[in-house]
Motif scaffolding. Structure first.
Motif, PDB file in Angstrom:
ATOM      1  N   ARG A  63       1.944  23.692   1.799  1.00  0.00           N
ATOM      2  CA  ARG A  63       0.816  22.772   1.632  1.00  0.00           C
ATOM      3  C   ARG A  63      -0.431  23.267   2.353  1.00  0.00           C
ATOM      4  NH1 ARG A  63       5.490  21.400  -0.684  1.00  0.00           N
ATOM      5  NH2 ARG A  63       5.281  19.501  -1.934  1.00  0.00           N
ATOM      6  N   MET A  78     -14.505  25.399  10.422  1.00  0.00           N
ATOM      7  CA  MET A  78     -14.681  25.576   8.976  1.00  0.00           C
ATOM      8  C   MET A  78     -16.138  25.383   8.612  1.00  0.00           C
ATOM      9  SD  MET A  78     -11.548  23.309   7.595  1.00  0.00           S
ATOM     10  CE  MET A  78     -12.013  23.662   5.905  1.00  0.00           C
ATOM     11  N   VAL A  82     -17.394  22.276  10.975  1.00  0.00           N
ATOM     12  CA  VAL A  82     -16.345  21.271  11.177  1.00  0.00           C
ATOM     13  C   VAL A  82     -15.207  21.895  11.963  1.00  0.00           C
ATOM     14  CG1 VAL A  82     -14.816  19.644  10.018  1.00  0.00           C
ATOM     15  CG2 VAL A  82     -16.883  20.450   8.868  1.00  0.00           C
ATOM     16  N   GLU A  83     -14.733  21.206  12.983  1.00  0.00           N
ATOM     17  CA  GLU A  83     -13.627  21.747  13.767  1.00  0.00           C
ATOM     18  C   GLU A  83     -12.336  21.044  13.382  1.00  0.00           C
ATOM     19  OE1 GLU A  83     -12.679  22.916  18.381  1.00  0.00           O
ATOM     20  OE2 GLU A  83     -14.598  22.007  17.861  1.00  0.00           O
ATOM     21  N   PRO A  85      -8.457  20.166  14.319  1.00  0.00           N
ATOM     22  CA  PRO A  85      -7.736  20.121  15.590  1.00  0.00           C
ATOM     23  C   PRO A  85      -6.503  21.035  15.616  1.00  0.00           C
ATOM     24  CG  PRO A  85      -7.276  18.152  14.299  1.00  0.00           C
ATOM     25  CD  PRO A  85      -8.309  18.926  13.537  1.00  0.00           C
ATOM     26  N   LEU A  87      -2.955  21.429  15.632  1.00  0.00           N
ATOM     27  CA  LEU A  87      -1.979  20.459  15.114  1.00  0.00           C
ATOM     28  C   LEU A  87      -0.739  20.320  15.988  1.00  0.00           C
ATOM     29  CD1 LEU A  87      -1.915  20.736  11.216  1.00  0.00           C
ATOM     30  CD2 LEU A  87      -2.940  18.973  12.662  1.00  0.00           C
ATOM     31  N   LEU A  90      -1.799  18.219  18.902  1.00  0.00           N
ATOM     32  CA  LEU A  90      -2.050  16.838  18.475  1.00  0.00           C
ATOM     33  C   LEU A  90      -0.738  16.090  18.221  1.00  0.00           C
ATOM     34  CD1 LEU A  90      -4.820  15.443  17.838  1.00  0.00           C
ATOM     35  CD2 LEU A  90      -4.209  15.690  15.425  1.00  0.00           C
ATOM     36  N   LEU A  99      -0.623  10.356  13.171  1.00  0.00           N
ATOM     37  CA  LEU A  99      -0.651  11.567  12.341  1.00  0.00           C
ATOM     38  C   LEU A  99      -0.555  11.202  10.860  1.00  0.00           C
ATOM     39  CD1 LEU A  99       1.792  13.792  14.421  1.00  0.00           C
ATOM     40  CD2 LEU A  99      -0.694  13.879  14.431  1.00  0.00           C
ATOM     41  N   ALA A 102      -3.711  10.059   9.264  1.00  0.00           N
ATOM     42  CA  ALA A 102      -4.615  11.165   8.907  1.00  0.00           C
ATOM     43  C   ALA A 102      -4.105  11.890   7.670  1.00  0.00           C
ATOM     44  CB  ALA A 102      -4.738  12.138  10.082  1.00  0.00           C
ATOM     45  N   GLY A 108      -8.739   9.035  10.845  1.00  0.00           N
ATOM     46  CA  GLY A 108      -8.557   9.812  12.075  1.00  0.00           C
ATOM     47  C   GLY A 108      -8.052   8.979  13.231  1.00  0.00           C
ATOM     48  N   LEU A 114     -11.944  10.321   7.742  1.00  0.00           N
ATOM     49  CA  LEU A 114     -12.126  11.774   7.827  1.00  0.00           C
ATOM     50  C   LEU A 114     -12.961  12.240   6.634  1.00  0.00           C
ATOM     51  CD1 LEU A 114      -8.468  12.704   8.802  1.00  0.00           C
ATOM     52  CD2 LEU A 114     -10.438  12.448  10.326  1.00  0.00           C
ATOM     53  N   SER A 116     -13.304  15.895   5.700  1.00  0.00           N
ATOM     54  CA  SER A 116     -12.906  17.147   5.041  1.00  0.00           C
ATOM     55  C   SER A 116     -11.403  17.351   4.932  1.00  0.00           C
ATOM     56  CB  SER A 116     -13.487  18.351   5.789  1.00  0.00           C
ATOM     57  OG  SER A 116     -14.855  18.193   6.013  1.00  0.00           O
ATOM     58  N   PHE A 122      -2.138  14.801  -0.283  1.00  0.00           N
ATOM     59  CA  PHE A 122      -0.901  14.447   0.420  1.00  0.00           C
ATOM     60  C   PHE A 122      -0.519  12.988   0.202  1.00  0.00           C
ATOM     61  CE2 PHE A 122      -3.015  17.640   3.408  1.00  0.00           C
ATOM     62  CZ  PHE A 122      -2.426  18.727   2.789  1.00  0.00           C
ATOM     63  N   LEU A 133       7.567  16.918   8.126  1.00  0.00           N
ATOM     64  CA  LEU A 133       6.360  17.656   8.520  1.00  0.00           C
ATOM     65  C   LEU A 133       6.023  17.368   9.989  1.00  0.00           C
ATOM     66  CD1 LEU A 133       4.168  19.452   7.279  1.00  0.00           C
ATOM     67  CD2 LEU A 133       3.076  17.392   6.362  1.00  0.00           C
TER      68      LEU A 133
HETATM   69  C1  HEC Z   1      -8.826  22.057   3.265  1.00  0.00           C
HETATM   70  C2  HEC Z   1      -8.619  22.111   4.689  1.00  0.00           C
HETATM   71  C3  HEC Z   1      -7.465  21.347   5.322  1.00  0.00           C
HETATM   72  C4  HEC Z   1      -6.115  21.419   5.009  1.00  0.00           C
HETATM   73  C5  HEC Z   1      -5.442  22.207   3.901  1.00  0.00           C
HETATM   74  C6  HEC Z   1      -5.451  20.582   5.979  1.00  0.00           C
HETATM   75  N1  HEC Z   1      -6.360  20.010   6.835  1.00  0.00           N
HETATM   76 FE1  HEC Z   1      -5.951  18.673   8.327  1.00  0.00          FE
HETATM   77  N2  HEC Z   1      -7.937  18.537   8.769  1.00  0.00           N
HETATM   78  C7  HEC Z   1      -8.934  19.266   8.145  1.00  0.00           C
HETATM   79  C8  HEC Z   1     -10.223  18.945   8.782  1.00  0.00           C
HETATM   80  C9  HEC Z   1     -11.564  19.546   8.410  1.00  0.00           C
HETATM   81  C10 HEC Z   1      -9.939  18.040   9.819  1.00  0.00           C
HETATM   82  C11 HEC Z   1     -10.938  17.438  10.816  1.00  0.00           C
HETATM   83  C12 HEC Z   1     -11.378  16.077  10.403  1.00  0.00           C
HETATM   84  C13 HEC Z   1     -12.281  16.101   9.196  1.00  0.00           C
HETATM   85  O1  HEC Z   1     -13.397  16.591   9.298  1.00  0.00           O
HETATM   86  O2  HEC Z   1     -11.849  15.705   8.099  1.00  0.00           O
HETATM   87  C14 HEC Z   1      -8.496  17.790   9.756  1.00  0.00           C
HETATM   88  C15 HEC Z   1      -7.832  16.902  10.594  1.00  0.00           C
HETATM   89  C16 HEC Z   1      -6.458  16.719  10.626  1.00  0.00           C
HETATM   90  C17 HEC Z   1      -5.758  15.829  11.522  1.00  0.00           C
HETATM   91  C18 HEC Z   1      -6.379  15.019  12.653  1.00  0.00           C
HETATM   92  C19 HEC Z   1      -7.138  13.827  12.215  1.00  0.00           C
HETATM   93  C20 HEC Z   1      -7.690  13.113  13.438  1.00  0.00           C
HETATM   94  O3  HEC Z   1      -8.817  13.415  13.830  1.00  0.00           O
HETATM   95  O4  HEC Z   1      -6.981  12.285  13.971  1.00  0.00           O
HETATM   96  C21 HEC Z   1      -4.409  15.932  11.227  1.00  0.00           C
HETATM   97  C22 HEC Z   1      -3.259  15.199  11.890  1.00  0.00           C
HETATM   98  C23 HEC Z   1      -4.281  16.894  10.154  1.00  0.00           C
HETATM   99  N3  HEC Z   1      -5.540  17.343   9.799  1.00  0.00           N
HETATM  100  C24 HEC Z   1      -3.072  17.298   9.617  1.00  0.00           C
HETATM  101  C25 HEC Z   1      -2.942  18.222   8.577  1.00  0.00           C
HETATM  102  C26 HEC Z   1      -1.659  18.647   8.031  1.00  0.00           C
HETATM  103  C27 HEC Z   1      -0.305  18.202   8.530  1.00  0.00           C
HETATM  104  C28 HEC Z   1      -1.939  19.518   7.021  1.00  0.00           C
HETATM  105  C29 HEC Z   1      -0.974  20.192   6.066  1.00  0.00           C
HETATM  106  C30 HEC Z   1      -0.024  19.311   5.396  1.00  0.00           C
HETATM  107  C31 HEC Z   1      -3.398  19.634   6.945  1.00  0.00           C
HETATM  108  N4  HEC Z   1      -3.960  18.855   7.916  1.00  0.00           N
HETATM  109  C32 HEC Z   1      -4.070  20.400   6.012  1.00  0.00           C
HETATM  110  C33 HEC Z   1      -8.793  20.148   7.103  1.00  0.00           C
HETATM  111  C34 HEC Z   1      -7.600  20.472   6.477  1.00  0.00           C
END
Ligand code: HEC
Ligand code: HEC
Length: 294
Positions: A63, A78, A82-83, A85, A87, A90, A99, A102, A108, A114, A116, A122, A133
């Protein structure tokens, strides 16, 4: 003297209006970020056995969590702004419910929507999948590597944040939770051919990140990847090569799909590739039938 006074008043008025405007942008965007109800707390027990953890690792790989959260889950910058975290860190500091909010709902840990994180990809994950996961993330090694990617200069990040806020305040853009109900429900789960049912589940929790919410290139933003009815023109061997090597039937080098397949989809099992092919070629057949029906 008089003129200088008026210039002073004018400048103060302009500055005042500017501040009022920024205040409005901030308040209106913040209201949007906070306008989504958090989901009911995720209550599925997180497994601790090796098989579940290995399954969770497979889920994270297929994924694409590392694609945005860094090769060691350490977090990443990114688009220069955008930062994402760390994982693994966290997963230790936050509850599974936080989790899950999110991952599946785009909310968040601060309760704000959120922007991005692709939760629309999912949203159909089952409870057992989300739990596996999280089980994996909770014990994945915590990397202390500095997030990859060049930090944009502070003024660029500020501009980026405020241009997003402005677009949100004007109702021209929105956050992830806004889009989640546009992801169509799974429709093939009762199909007598279980390969098609499983393939639909896999495609709708991985390919729809880029190929449109319905895999047919329908996404609310421009630049979606192509309609996946193209798979109808693929033999199973060519489709398998695309998943395994990132090479399409034409043999061309695909700028995005090539590296994505080599990074994520090489981790599919042979059975998963076969299920995806069964579903996508059937989807294509149904779509063409519907279009050519009298
Ligand atoms: C296309 C890019 C992308 C993918 C793929 C992605 N993420 Fe994220 N994720 C982000 C971004 C960017 C943030 C920061 C918050 C925001 O700007 O949306 C984030 C934030 C998070 C957060 C924290 C949210 C918070 O602030 O509490 C979690 C937990 C998370 N992602 C889990 C996952 C998991 C697990 C997967 C895989 C199944 C995943 N992400 C795949 C881009 C991605
Ligand atoms: C991170 C984004 C992303 C994900 C996830 C993704 N794709 Fe793609 N895919 C693309 C893009 C973009 C293209 C268009 C070619 C390019 O620019 O690389 C593409 C092209 C394709 C093509 C057309 C190849 C050709 O013949 O020209 C197929 C088939 C395909 N993807 C299948 C899939 C399948 C199946 C999945 C899920 C298992 C998937 N993609 C997931 C971004 C993605």
């Amino acid at each position: 003297m008089q003129i200088l006074r008026w210039i002073g008043f004018g400048a103060a008025a302009v500055a005042g209006l500017g501040l009022l405007f920024l205040g409005w942008v901030y308040a209106a965007s913040e209201a949007h970020y906070r306008s989504f109800e958090p989901p009911p707390p995720f209550a599925t027990a997180i497994p601790t056995d090796d098989a579940s953890i290995a399954w969770g690792e497979h889920l994270a790989a297929t994924r694409g969590c590392r694609g945005c959260h860094g090769a060691d889950l350490e977090g990443e910058i990114m688009f220069g702004a955008v930062e994402t975290p760390n994982l693994a860190a966290l997963a230790r500091s936050e509850t599974p419910a936080t989790l899950e909010a999110a991952i599946r709902h785009g909310i968040g840990r601060d309760g704000r929507a959120l922007y991005s994180m692709p939760s629309y990809n999912f949203v159909h994950m089952s409870d057992a999948v989300v739990a596996a996961l999280i089980a994996y993330l909770q014990q994945a090694p915590v990397s202390d590597a500095v997030p990859q990617g060049a930090f944009a200069p502070w003024h660029e990040r500020l501009m980026n944040e405020w241009s997003v806020r402005l677009a949100i305040a004007r109702g021209e853009d929105g956050t992830i939770p806004m889009y989640l109900d546009q992801v169509p429900a799974l429709a093939q789960q009762d199909n007598a051919d279980q390969r098609i049912a499983r393939g639909e589940y896999l495609a709708m929790t991985s390919c729809n990140e880029c190929h449109g919410f319905d895999l047919r290139s329908n996404a609310p933003w421009p630049g979606s990847a192509p309609d996946l009815i193209v798979v109808g023109a693929y033999s199973e061997a060519d489709f398998t090569r695309l998943m395994r090597q990132g090479v399409p039937s034409s043999g061309a080098e695909l700028e995005m799909m090539g590296p994505v397949a080599r990074g994520r989809f090489v981790h599919w099992t042979d059975a998963e590739v076969a299920d995806l092919y069964a579903y996508l070629s059937d989807m294509s057949r149904r779509a063409i039938e519907a279009e050519t029906a009298p």
